[in-house]
Motif scaffolding. Sequence first.
Motif, short mmCIF file in Angstrom:
data_model
loop_
_atom_site.label_atom_id
_atom_site.label_comp_id
_atom_site.label_asym_id
_atom_site.label_seq_id
_atom_site.Cartn_x
_atom_site.Cartn_y
_atom_site.Cartn_z
N LEU A 126 37.16 41.75 92.94
CA LEU A 126 38.22 41.06 92.21
C LEU A 126 37.67 40.12 91.14
N GLY A 127 36.34 40.07 91.03
CA GLY A 127 35.74 39.32 89.94
C GLY A 127 35.51 37.84 90.21
N LEU A 128 35.67 37.38 91.46
CA LEU A 128 35.40 35.98 91.75
C LEU A 128 33.91 35.69 91.63
N ARG A 129 33.58 34.57 91.02
CA ARG A 129 32.19 34.21 90.81
C ARG A 129 31.87 32.80 91.32
N ARG A 130 32.83 32.18 92.00
CA ARG A 130 32.60 30.85 92.56
C ARG A 130 32.96 30.87 94.04
N ALA A 131 32.05 30.37 94.87
CA ALA A 131 32.29 30.39 96.30
C ALA A 131 31.54 29.26 96.99
N VAL A 132 32.07 28.87 98.12
CA VAL A 132 31.38 27.96 99.03
C VAL A 132 31.55 28.55 100.42
N VAL A 133 30.50 28.46 101.23
CA VAL A 133 30.52 29.03 102.57
C VAL A 133 30.65 27.90 103.58
#
Length: 668
Positions: A126-133
């Motif tokens: 879906l093109g997401l490029r920002r994440a935190v786990v």
Amino acid sequence: MKRQAARGFLRRHPRKVFLIRSEHSVIVVTAGHIDHGKTALVKALTGIDADRLPEEKARGITVDLGFAYTRLGTRTVGFVDVPGHERLVRTMVAGATGVDLALIVVAADDGVMPQTREHIAILDLLGLRRAVVAITKSDRVDDRRLSEVEAQVRVALSGTGLAHAPGNAPLQAPMIACSALRGTGIADLARYLEEAAASPSPGAAGAEFRLAVDRCFTVVGAGLVVTGAIHAGAVRVGDHLVVSPSGFEARVRGLRAGNEPCDVAEAGQRCAINLSGPRLSRAGIHRGDWILAPQLHGPASHLDVALRVLPGEARPLRHRTPVHIHLGAASVTGRVLLSPGIAVEPGAAAHARIALDGSLGALHGDRFVLRDASAARTLGGGRVIDIEGPRRGAWAPGRRAVVAALDTPDHAAALTSLLDVSEAGVDLDHFARVRNIPRPALEALTCAHGVVAIAGPAGLRGYAGARIAALGETVVARLDAAHRSEPDNPGLSAEEIGAPVALPERPALRVALDRLLMDARILRREHLYHLPGHEVRLAPPEAALYEAVRIRLEAAGLDQPRLADLAEQVGREPETLRPHLDRFGRLGWLRRISGHYYVLPGVLAELAARACAVAADHPQALLTVGRFREATGISRNMTMPVLAYFDARGFTTRVADGRLVDPRKGDL
């Protein structure tokens, strides 16, 4: 229950409350395996239990999208809590569309699980490029186990766009160990989300409005409300929109964005819209519909796409594979169509066409996810390049070149490349709608890149300036060849010049002719075009024939002879004489007023002058047949063709008792 969840939408606020402009918020979607604590984590961060349905309360799992908002610093952070069960991936995709940041939740005791990997793959597609786990339930394990889980997460994220922190920094997505039950790590996670909210992802501003509907309900006293992520543009109270694919018209009565009433909401926000319209109903709007600007409405039944097959697939994706396509909040079945002899191997990418079993709202750049026919496994996904391309010749080299030209997010590069491979011009209306380019931006784009935009019955079509110039050179060369081969021909009509030109290029030919005339590279005599300096040269026999015809017509005075009589006088048959007379007419030396009469221009001018005089002497300014014959002395056989010729040119107009004369129409 939905009414209870929406009770805060309109609390009988005074109308002035909607004059507040909503600040930008960041939208966070949860992702992860079932029972890894996504909903509990959202509650720990916001104080809101996103599980709102009785079934969710009873079973202790999320089965539909949940929503919560909180203030972190000066920003509002909205959470979309999605289900983690493998059978609810469709709902997960609907919640993950149009968000800013992914909160990937992994339980420390379980570690990375199958749905963790699938959710990460979907977020990447879906093109997401920002994440935190967030590594939840950290209070249940020791430090060694935490290190093992962190290593599992790094492996799961490797090779995806989520492997880096926001801002494209060359760092891995941060991992924060926490416990929703004990509250450990929650403050650190909130602090990180606050920093992320301070630099939200840029939305598609400067485009027309689009919202993907994920919920629709009614509120007592307010009426119909839809919610979803704004993919592009802005919406204001009072705007007129369209529900797609139904095409129902709607008006915006009220707005909430970031859980606050406002007068305008923009791309990158979640929004609730209170709608009204003559055909709107709760049953008529569904998850997967779009609320959008009217000019964007146009559901597609087939898509040209760039797709990628997940590396973990066991076999390649083949032609006519049945799939579920998830786009926005919608899910439609269809088939993947590939170029003959092509199969897409695991981990590989290709251009393809998806033939849908229904209709779907889609525009260029929209991300989608493909699942198998049973909707049990994610196969891959990609980006929409074009919609509703020609059904025939989908794999022809010309069409493939068009798709390749469109496969870029840069509008200018796409238009330039498209013009290079489309000699017949570009449908600018389609180009602008599919890429969501407002008309002012389209005009600026075409102007900046020397594109000639021509309005026609089929809409606005664009041509490269170089193509217009090339057509102009073709016109000059064609006229030069005509003058050389037929020196007795005064010129060519636009129809004759355009005969070899492809039909879609005819509008460009008109522009090329106008430019050549403006630059004086060609001239026009009546409806014929010719090169400057071109002089008609008749062959000696032709010149002698004209001289014989002219002498007899001048001798006849106003009562010009019929074709049959004229042919006899010059020793020709009528049908062999006619082509010569037509050629003399193109030179302007004769006027053909009917199939049987050719007259000298001076004679026709004198007949017109006498018609004006007859009308001027009449009490009602009428020209009658009898008075015209008396004034000219011509035969009845000639009188009626002359008057019919005058009528056809607008010089005279028939009325009940005769004809009205308009001397201004003197071009006879």
